[in-house]
Write an enzyme that holds these catalytic residues in place. Sequence first.
Site, PDB file in Angstrom:
ATOM      1  N   LYS A 116       0.831  -1.216   0.000  1.00 51.85           N
ATOM      2  CA  LYS A 116       0.000   0.000   0.000  1.00 51.85           C
ATOM      3  C   LYS A 116       0.863   1.262   0.000  1.00 51.85           C
ATOM      4  CE  LYS A 116      -2.429  -0.788   3.727  1.00 51.85           C
ATOM      5  NZ  LYS A 116      -1.904  -2.104   4.155  1.00 51.85           N
ATOM      6  N   ARG A 136      -9.609   1.488   9.083  1.00 54.32           N
ATOM      7  CA  ARG A 136      -9.076   0.158   9.333  1.00 54.32           C
ATOM      8  C   ARG A 136     -10.054  -0.695  10.123  1.00 54.32           C
ATOM      9  NH1 ARG A 136      -3.381   0.643   8.754  1.00 54.32           N
ATOM     10  NH2 ARG A 136      -2.250  -1.252   9.229  1.00 54.32           N
ATOM     11  N   ARG A 138      11.542  -6.235   4.392  1.00 53.81           N
ATOM     12  CA  ARG A 138      11.284  -4.817   4.102  1.00 53.81           C
ATOM     13  C   ARG A 138      12.253  -3.908   4.859  1.00 53.81           C
ATOM     14  NH1 ARG A 138       5.325  -2.349   4.563  1.00 53.81           N
ATOM     15  NH2 ARG A 138       5.327  -3.034   6.727  1.00 53.81           N
ATOM     16  N   ARG A 152      11.298  -1.783  10.408  1.00 50.41           N
ATOM     17  CA  ARG A 152      10.282  -1.310  11.341  1.00 50.41           C
ATOM     18  C   ARG A 152      10.153  -2.251  12.527  1.00 50.41           C
ATOM     19  NH1 ARG A 152       4.908   0.014   8.019  1.00 50.41           N
ATOM     20  NH2 ARG A 152       4.038  -1.157   9.763  1.00 50.41           N
ATOM     21  N   ARG A 184      -0.631  -8.702  13.183  1.00 51.22           N
ATOM     22  CA  ARG A 184      -1.214  -7.674  12.306  1.00 51.22           C
ATOM     23  C   ARG A 184      -2.123  -8.304  11.253  1.00 51.22           C
ATOM     24  NH1 ARG A 184       4.185  -5.081  10.584  1.00 51.22           N
ATOM     25  NH2 ARG A 184       2.977  -4.069   8.961  1.00 51.22           N
TER      26      ARG A 184
HETATM   27  P1  ADP Z   1       0.795  -1.874   7.580  1.00 52.02           P
HETATM   28  O1  ADP Z   1      -0.321  -1.528   6.662  1.00 52.02           O
HETATM   29  O2  ADP Z   1       2.005  -2.397   6.857  1.00 52.02           O
HETATM   30  O3  ADP Z   1       0.380  -2.748   8.723  1.00 52.02           O
HETATM   31  P2  ADP Z   1       0.861   0.844   8.698  1.00 52.02           P
HETATM   32  O4  ADP Z   1       2.061   1.696   8.658  1.00 52.02           O
HETATM   33  O5  ADP Z   1      -0.325   1.253   7.892  1.00 52.02           O
HETATM   34  O6  ADP Z   1       1.371  -0.589   8.287  1.00 52.02           O
HETATM   35  O7  ADP Z   1       0.362   0.674  10.215  1.00 52.02           O
HETATM   36  C1  ADP Z   1       1.230   0.290  11.240  1.00 52.02           C
HETATM   37  C2  ADP Z   1       0.487   0.264  12.569  1.00 52.02           C
HETATM   38  O8  ADP Z   1      -0.038   1.579  12.865  1.00 52.02           O
HETATM   39  C3  ADP Z   1      -0.741  -0.643  12.654  1.00 52.02           C
HETATM   40  O9  ADP Z   1      -0.385  -1.988  12.951  1.00 52.02           O
HETATM   41  C4  ADP Z   1      -1.536   0.032  13.787  1.00 52.02           C
HETATM   42  O10 ADP Z   1      -0.995  -0.278  15.050  1.00 52.02           O
HETATM   43  C5  ADP Z   1      -1.292   1.504  13.538  1.00 52.02           C
HETATM   44  N1  ADP Z   1      -2.339   2.100  12.680  1.00 52.02           N
HETATM   45  C6  ADP Z   1      -2.164   2.618  11.427  1.00 52.02           C
HETATM   46  N2  ADP Z   1      -3.332   3.071  10.932  1.00 52.02           N
HETATM   47  C7  ADP Z   1      -4.284   2.811  11.882  1.00 52.02           C
HETATM   48  C8  ADP Z   1      -5.684   3.014  11.973  1.00 52.02           C
HETATM   49  N3  ADP Z   1      -6.387   3.562  10.972  1.00 52.02           N
HETATM   50  N4  ADP Z   1      -6.316   2.644  13.111  1.00 52.02           N
HETATM   51  C9  ADP Z   1      -5.656   2.107  14.126  1.00 52.02           C
HETATM   52  N5  ADP Z   1      -4.334   1.854  14.106  1.00 52.02           N
HETATM   53  C10 ADP Z   1      -3.646   2.199  13.001  1.00 52.02           C
END
Ligand code: ADP
Length: 217
Positions: A13, A88, A127, A161, A172
Amino acid sequence: MRIVLVGPPGAGKGTQAAYLAENLSIPHISTGDLFRANISQGTELGQKAQEYMRSGQLVPDEVTIGMAKDRMEQPDAEVGFLLDGFPRNLAQAEALDAILKDAGLKLDAVLDLEVPEDEVVKRIAGRRMCRNDSSHIFHVEYTPSKVEGVCDLCGGELYQREDDSEETVRKRLAVYHSETEPIIDYYRAQSLVTTISALGQVSEVTTRAMAALGSGE
Ligand code: ADP
């Protein structure tokens, strides 16, 4: 255009969002990036988010929705935006609908990036992200940087990360299936969803995504 990008962690993404946002001349809004920026700046919001992120859980909605709303209300987002990582869960999807409705706006499309689970684990394990710019993303095997640990694009330091460990990735993924996947059906009911395969070269996926959005390159 107002677009939501969905897909499991590791679907690409962030990588695709950077290209798509540039092609469509709209800002890329990533809640994950916003949280990481808050964490590195040591803000109160960052402190609240950190523990949840570390363990692969969602940050609570009351923190996330306000942060996303503030970002969407910035002047550069008047022309539209590409949301990556938000909404999400169903509560966030409903909150987004309400925010847009209040502003007399609506979503144009939801792009769903599909990728098999074993591929996701391989992608995330290798990654590497650039400390200077979260859209500079590499993979030790698939898209390695020329010099190990150094970003090809800006010379920044590459790092793994904290939530990219195998155990946290599995958590996740479980959270994705239980909390995030239901929003795809929610948006299907509004006829907004196009699903594309996220397998293949980065540029092939971008071409598929642009075609799906009706803006073929
Ligand atoms: P990925 O899509 O690779 O899991 P992100 O960078 O989008 O990585 O998100 C990393 C973390 O940030 C998630 O596992 C969560 O803990 C938090 N996070 C990101 N966006 C949201 C959201 N919309 N609601 C709640 N937590 C979020």
